[in-house]
Design a protein around this motif. Structure first.
Motif, mmCIF file in Angstrom:
data_model
loop_
_atom_site.group_PDB
_atom_site.id
_atom_site.type_symbol
_atom_site.label_atom_id
_atom_site.label_comp_id
_atom_site.label_asym_id
_atom_site.label_seq_id
_atom_site.Cartn_x
_atom_site.Cartn_y
_atom_site.Cartn_z
ATOM 1 N N PHE A 31 55.176 10.192 50.977
ATOM 2 C CA PHE A 31 54.626 11.257 51.821
ATOM 3 C C PHE A 31 54.300 10.757 53.228
ATOM 4 O O PHE A 31 54.463 11.484 54.196
ATOM 5 C CB PHE A 31 53.402 11.889 51.152
ATOM 6 C CG PHE A 31 53.787 12.909 50.129
ATOM 7 C CD1 PHE A 31 54.315 14.131 50.527
ATOM 8 C CD2 PHE A 31 53.675 12.655 48.785
ATOM 9 C CE1 PHE A 31 54.704 15.071 49.591
ATOM 10 C CE2 PHE A 31 54.059 13.597 47.838
ATOM 11 C CZ PHE A 31 54.574 14.810 48.246
ATOM 12 N N ILE A 32 53.861 9.520 53.325
ATOM 13 C CA ILE A 32 53.585 8.973 54.662
ATOM 14 C C ILE A 32 54.870 8.930 55.473
ATOM 15 O O ILE A 32 54.909 9.308 56.637
ATOM 16 C CB ILE A 32 52.955 7.563 54.570
ATOM 17 C CG1 ILE A 32 51.519 7.668 54.068
ATOM 18 C CG2 ILE A 32 52.974 6.865 55.923
ATOM 19 C CD1 ILE A 32 50.861 6.338 53.802
ATOM 20 N N THR A 34 57.678 10.679 55.035
ATOM 21 C CA THR A 34 58.309 11.965 55.348
ATOM 22 C C THR A 34 57.454 12.861 56.240
ATOM 23 O O THR A 34 57.950 13.847 56.767
ATOM 24 C CB THR A 34 58.645 12.751 54.071
ATOM 25 O OG1 THR A 34 57.471 12.869 53.288
ATOM 26 C CG2 THR A 34 59.740 12.080 53.279
ATOM 27 N N THR A 35 56.198 12.549 56.405
ATOM 28 C CA THR A 35 55.345 13.422 57.209
ATOM 29 C C THR A 35 55.740 13.344 58.678
ATOM 30 O O THR A 35 55.835 12.266 59.248
ATOM 31 C CB THR A 35 53.869 13.029 57.058
ATOM 32 O OG1 THR A 35 53.492 13.175 55.707
ATOM 33 C CG2 THR A 35 52.991 13.918 57.916
ATOM 34 N N LYS A 58 63.897 16.496 63.194
ATOM 35 C CA LYS A 58 62.662 17.101 62.695
ATOM 36 C C LYS A 58 61.518 16.920 63.664
ATOM 37 O O LYS A 58 60.682 17.786 63.831
ATOM 38 C CB LYS A 58 62.309 16.484 61.344
ATOM 39 C CG LYS A 58 63.234 16.944 60.240
ATOM 40 C CD LYS A 58 62.756 16.453 58.897
ATOM 41 C CE LYS A 58 63.539 17.081 57.774
ATOM 42 N NZ LYS A 58 64.981 16.864 57.855
ATOM 43 N N ASN A 59 61.489 15.774 64.290
ATOM 44 C CA ASN A 59 60.367 15.482 65.179
ATOM 45 C C ASN A 59 60.681 15.969 66.582
ATOM 46 O O ASN A 59 61.131 15.216 67.436
ATOM 47 C CB ASN A 59 60.122 13.974 65.177
ATOM 48 C CG ASN A 59 58.664 13.664 65.111
ATOM 49 O OD1 ASN A 59 57.830 14.529 65.414
ATOM 50 N ND2 ASN A 59 58.328 12.447 64.759
ATOM 51 N N PHE B 32 48.303 13.721 52.674
ATOM 52 C CA PHE B 32 49.697 13.696 53.116
ATOM 53 C C PHE B 32 50.520 14.808 52.476
ATOM 54 O O PHE B 32 51.398 15.363 53.100
ATOM 55 C CB PHE B 32 50.321 12.322 52.856
ATOM 56 C CG PHE B 32 49.973 11.352 53.930
ATOM 57 C CD1 PHE B 32 50.527 11.473 55.194
ATOM 58 C CD2 PHE B 32 49.057 10.345 53.717
ATOM 59 C CE1 PHE B 32 50.194 10.598 56.208
ATOM 60 C CE2 PHE B 32 48.715 9.459 54.720
ATOM 61 C CZ PHE B 32 49.288 9.595 55.974
ATOM 62 N N ILE B 33 50.210 15.151 51.223
ATOM 63 C CA ILE B 33 50.927 16.258 50.588
ATOM 64 C C ILE B 33 50.666 17.549 51.350
ATOM 65 O O ILE B 33 51.560 18.327 51.635
ATOM 66 C CB ILE B 33 50.516 16.413 49.104
ATOM 67 C CG1 ILE B 33 51.095 15.272 48.278
ATOM 68 C CG2 ILE B 33 50.991 17.745 48.535
ATOM 69 C CD1 ILE B 33 50.621 15.251 46.847
ATOM 70 N N THR B 35 49.648 17.949 54.495
ATOM 71 C CA THR B 35 50.139 18.013 55.885
ATOM 72 C C THR B 35 51.662 17.960 55.987
ATOM 73 O O THR B 35 52.201 18.245 57.047
ATOM 74 C CB THR B 35 49.554 16.869 56.727
ATOM 75 O OG1 THR B 35 49.821 15.637 56.074
ATOM 76 C CG2 THR B 35 48.081 17.051 56.963
ATOM 77 N N THR B 36 52.336 17.566 54.916
ATOM 78 C CA THR B 36 53.789 17.482 55.013
ATOM 79 C C THR B 36 54.398 18.866 55.153
ATOM 80 O O THR B 36 54.099 19.763 54.379
ATOM 81 C CB THR B 36 54.384 16.805 53.763
ATOM 82 O OG1 THR B 36 53.852 15.503 53.662
ATOM 83 C CG2 THR B 36 55.895 16.727 53.842
ATOM 84 N N PHE B 38 58.215 20.461 55.439
ATOM 85 C CA PHE B 38 59.626 20.141 55.379
ATOM 86 C C PHE B 38 60.365 21.126 56.275
ATOM 87 O O PHE B 38 60.888 22.136 55.819
ATOM 88 C CB PHE B 38 60.132 20.189 53.939
ATOM 89 C CG PHE B 38 59.528 19.111 53.087
ATOM 90 C CD1 PHE B 38 60.036 17.830 53.139
ATOM 91 C CD2 PHE B 38 58.446 19.367 52.273
ATOM 92 C CE1 PHE B 38 59.479 16.825 52.367
ATOM 93 C CE2 PHE B 38 57.883 18.370 51.500
ATOM 94 C CZ PHE B 38 58.403 17.085 51.549
#
Lengths: 132, 135
Positions: A31-32, A34-35, A58-59, B32-33, B35-36, B38
């Protein structure tokens, strides 16, 4: 041998947590990685349909043009000169690509003006988002 | 009594209590879950001819110019054409050479139509596409 068995039952039973921690660490790292902290415009946009589209980074900086020709970035409305200053600030920190989310019913003139403003602000790559 | 308990503890294999660490990691994980996002953004990179930087390109080929009027009609070579005809026109021109395509759009024209025309032109195989706006 029977002695050790009885010795074990006497002890306080504890679950071995190490494998769980391993799992959680892997999830955490996923998660770190992919965030991305993208500020979404937060308005409903009907994107134009296109068949020749490509995946965008994405960014990026996402700027929306709504169907009543308002420029929205990060949930706030901006004027055309205001967005120029904002984008310049953002690009000063890091060289992000810019994505313009134009509504189907937005005026082309507004999108064009925004494009010019963002270009002057120094954006290297400007794209217009579409859907399939 | 005190002495006895001490010795009993030192006999045991020492283990670190991991529960507080797990709590921390869980909180991080949840953060993190949450704030993610996709984000799946797809789109087209569009560009205007750069007026100031580059010298005007050699006029080796006449650019194909499509015009979009304020009432969302596509004009090519003086007459209105449909959206489907755009790619045909471009394809005909592209057969001889790499032709630049320019889309001139009225500022009151809809963004949706503009992108559809751009898409059609790109679908026809043109690589040098630019747009300009008039009022």
């Amino acid at each position: 041998m029977p002695r050790t068995l009885s010795y074990e039952t006497e002890e306080q039973t504890e679950i071995n947590l190490s494998p769980m921690i391993d799992c959680i660490f892997i999830l955490l790292i996923f998660f770190i990685v992919t965030t991305v902290f993208v500020e979404e415009p937060g308005v409903e946009i009907v994107k134009p349909i296109a068949r020749t589209q490509e995946e965008l980074e994405k960014n990026s900086i996402l700027i929306a043009v709504t169907n009543d020709n308002k420029i929205v970035y990060g949930g706030k409305e901006f004027s055309i000169s205001g967005i120029g200053t904002r984008v310049r600030q953002l690009l000063h920190q890091n060289d992000y690509p810019v994505i313009i989310q134009g509504d189907v019913h937005a005026e082309h003139g507004m999108v064009s003006k925004l494009w010019t403003e963002v270009k002057i602000a120094g954006a290297k790559k400007i794209s217009v988002s579409t859907q399939r | 009594m005190f002495r006895k308990s001490l010795t009993a503890e030192s006999d045991d294999t020492t283990e670190i209590n991991l529960s507080p660490m797990i709590d921390c990691i869980f909180i991080l994980l949840i953060f993190f879950i949450v704030t993610t996002v996709f984000v799946e953004e797809s789109g087209i990179q569009i560009n205007k001819p750069d007026a100031s930087a580059a010298p005007p390109p050699e006029e080796d080929a006449d650019p194909v110019v499509f015009e979009i009027t304020a009432d969302n009609r596509i004009i090519y070579a003086g007459n209105a054409i449909g959206l489907k005809a755009v790619s045909n026109q471009v394809r005909q021109k592209l057969t001889r050479d790499e032709v630049p395509v320019s889309i001139r759009s009225h500022e009151k024209a809809s963004h949706g139509l503009f992108m559809q025309v751009w898409d059609e032109v790109e679908l026809a195989g043109a690589t040098k596409i630019s747009f300009s706006t008039f009022n």
